[in-house]
Design an enzyme around this catalytic site. Structure first.
Site, PDB file in Angstrom:
ATOM      1  N   HIS A   1       0.944  -9.301   4.569  1.00 30.80           N
ATOM      2  CA  HIS A   1      -0.166  -8.344   4.682  1.00 30.80           C
ATOM      3  C   HIS A   1      -0.938  -8.324   3.356  1.00 30.80           C
ATOM      4  CE1 HIS A   1      -1.795  -4.589   6.785  1.00 30.80           C
ATOM      5  NE2 HIS A   1      -2.547  -4.808   5.749  1.00 30.80           N
TER       6      HIS A   1
ATOM      7  N   ASN B   1      -1.657 -10.836   8.468  1.00 32.04           N
ATOM      8  CA  ASN B   1      -2.584  -9.733   8.721  1.00 32.04           C
ATOM      9  C   ASN B   1      -4.031 -10.138   8.426  1.00 32.04           C
ATOM     10  OD1 ASN B   1      -3.277  -6.751   9.023  1.00 32.04           O
ATOM     11  ND2 ASN B   1      -4.081  -7.220   7.000  1.00 32.04           N
ATOM     12  N   GLU B   2      -4.879  -9.886   9.379  1.00 30.47           N
ATOM     13  CA  GLU B   2      -6.325 -10.126   9.220  1.00 30.47           C
ATOM     14  C   GLU B   2      -6.587 -11.519   8.651  1.00 30.47           C
ATOM     15  OE1 GLU B   2      -8.459  -6.786   7.621  1.00 30.47           O
ATOM     16  OE2 GLU B   2      -8.046  -5.780   9.498  1.00 30.47           O
TER      17      GLU B   2
ATOM     18  N   GLN C   1       0.816  -1.226   0.000  1.00 26.32           N
ATOM     19  CA  GLN C   1       0.000   0.000   0.000  1.00 26.32           C
ATOM     20  C   GLN C   1       0.843   1.267   0.000  1.00 26.32           C
ATOM     21  OE1 GLN C   1      -2.599  -1.831   3.314  1.00 26.32           O
ATOM     22  NE2 GLN C   1      -3.936  -0.383   2.304  1.00 26.32           N
TER      23      GLN C   1
END
Ligand code: GCO
Length: 428
Positions: free
Chosen positions: A111, A155-156, A17
């Protein structure tokens, strides 16, 4: 307001990102499909890959003492079994820069983005991914572990089931999907363009087959089967074992996307079932972890017919979910009921163009964190999402979560007042 000595207060980003040119990743390939579902490609992103010193310095000058960022698997292992020492050296420099600026690095190993070769092997539904992820985690730990204290493996990790639940809810209205898909976007804490995905599905399938060898590439952020869901957590456990074998002193955890699930009269069974699926059924996989990363942005309401939209007239974020900073305290308390171990808020934030709204959000969220600390809940830190405005996945750069604005033409950094506000808490 004051926090205990050593309490981590910082910001979070993710490689894809913010860094730029993540060219070996599945996301990069999908962004460039002729019928991509992405609003725009990530491209140079925020060029954090080359500007990380400036970004870390801005954090330190504001008073932050922690930085959660991800190491990009697609950079470290661009082809299966070939590890790129230069990329390891890059992340060694990032970690060293954190330490030189008095900032604790919290590294996430995966991620959302994966190397293309992993997805060609079946991605997050293929048994081989458990070993591939373990080997990658072991390599990074061997090279960088002596300088790390906190590692988030995945992540998540529960995102795939959340997406499966959404596609179940909306598959029933597939033929009306064009006008209903937009509602789906406000029910998940990640930038998704369901409307565009529905329009593009038939073309994208052929294009995905050309790149990944299958029309349904099992990237991490896609609907997960129950078997795939379990596989993700087995990959976490395998990675944790490898990390601990090399550096037992490193604290290892996973992060979860968690909503403040609230039942209106008659909605209790729906809310309870959702909490089981979103959190409780993972407990056997994470009970022994050193910490759990809590990631929360909003609440979800349930009535007698199931999930409800945000209340009439409620303020919405750019992501179309409710502005509800009180959710964080509620989620921390609820998680603590079942997971008595250490918690770290690894993400919390708001997509808004109004930094005053972000400051108010921050103050309420951090008041909740302090309330939890005062009640003895073992919270170790708070990382705000995000350090800078960045690539919000399929929604592109229109979503602004950052404490620092980034000029999309010059990439100039412009710290917002909210960065100073967060720094005040870190100094308190
Ligand atoms: C996520 C991801 C972040 C998002 C953030 C804002 O939680 O979905 O970790 O990459 O950008 O949550 O939606």
């Amino acid at each position: 307001m004051s926090f205990p000595n050593g309490f981590l207060i910082g910001a979070a980003t993710a490689a894809h990102q913010v860094e730029g040119n993540n060219i070996h990743s599945d996301y990069w390939a999908q962004e460039l499909l002729p019928h991509s579902s992405f609003a725009e490609p990530s491209g140079i992103a925020c060029d954090h890959y080359h500007r990380f010193e400036e970004d870390i310095r801005l954090m330190a000058e504001a008073g932050l003492n922690a930085y959660r960022f991800s190491v990009e698997w697609a950079r470290i292992e661009p082809e299966e079994g070939r590890f790129d020492e230069n990329e390891i050296e890059h992340y060694r420099r990032v970690i060293r820069c954190c330490r030189e600026n008095g900032i604790e690095p919290l590294v996430t190993l995966m991620h959302f983005t994966s190397p293309v070769w992993l997805i060609r092997k079946g991605g997050w539904e293929a048994e081989s991914t458990v070993e591939d992820f373990r080997r990658y985690a072991a390599y990074v730990t061997e090279k960088l572990g002596s300088d790390l204290r906190f590692v988030c493996t995945i992540n998540e990790a529960n995102m795939g089931l959340q997406l499966a639940a959404i596609s179940r809810r909306f598959r029933l209205m597939a033929e009306q999907a064009q006008k209903n898909a937009g509602q789906a976007e406000g029910t998940v804490q990640v930038g998704m363009n369901f409307r565009k995905m529905m329009e593009n599905m038939k073309y994208a399938a052929q294009e995905n087959a050309g790149i990944f060898g299958t029309p349904q590439p099992q990237i991490f952020v896609s609907s997960r089967t129950p078997e795939g869901d379990a596989l993700v957590f087995r990959a976490h456990q395998a990675a944790k074992e490898a990390i601990k074998a090399l550096h037992p002193e490193i604290q290892v955890g996973i992060t979860l996307s968690l909503h403040d699930l609230q039942a209106l009269p008659g909605g209790e069974s729906f809310a309870d079932a959702a909490w089981d699926e979103e959190f409780r059924h993972y407990l056997p996989y994470i009970q022994g972890d050193d910490f759990l990363g809590v990631q929360n942005y909003t609440r979800t309401l349930y009535g007698p017919q199931g999930q409800l939209p945000a209340p009439e007239g409620a303020a919405l974020t750019q992501m179309d979910y409710e502005v509800y900073p009180e959710a964080l305290e509620h989620v921390i308390r609820r998680v603590h009921e079942d997971f008595p171990g250490t918690l770290i808020v690894t993400e919390n934030g708001i997509g808004t163009a109004d930094d005053k709204q972000r400051q108010a959000f921050l103050r309420t969220a951090l008041q909740g964190v302090e309330n939890c600390l005062n009640d003895g809940i073992p919270l170790k830190g708070y990382c705000h999402w995000s350090l800078m405005d960045n690539f919000e996945w399929q929604k592109g750069y229109a979503m602004t979560f950052g404490l620092i604005a980034v000029d999309r033409t010059t990439l100039e950094r412009r710290p917002k007042e909210s960065l100073r506000v967060l720094g005040e808490y870190a100094r308190s």
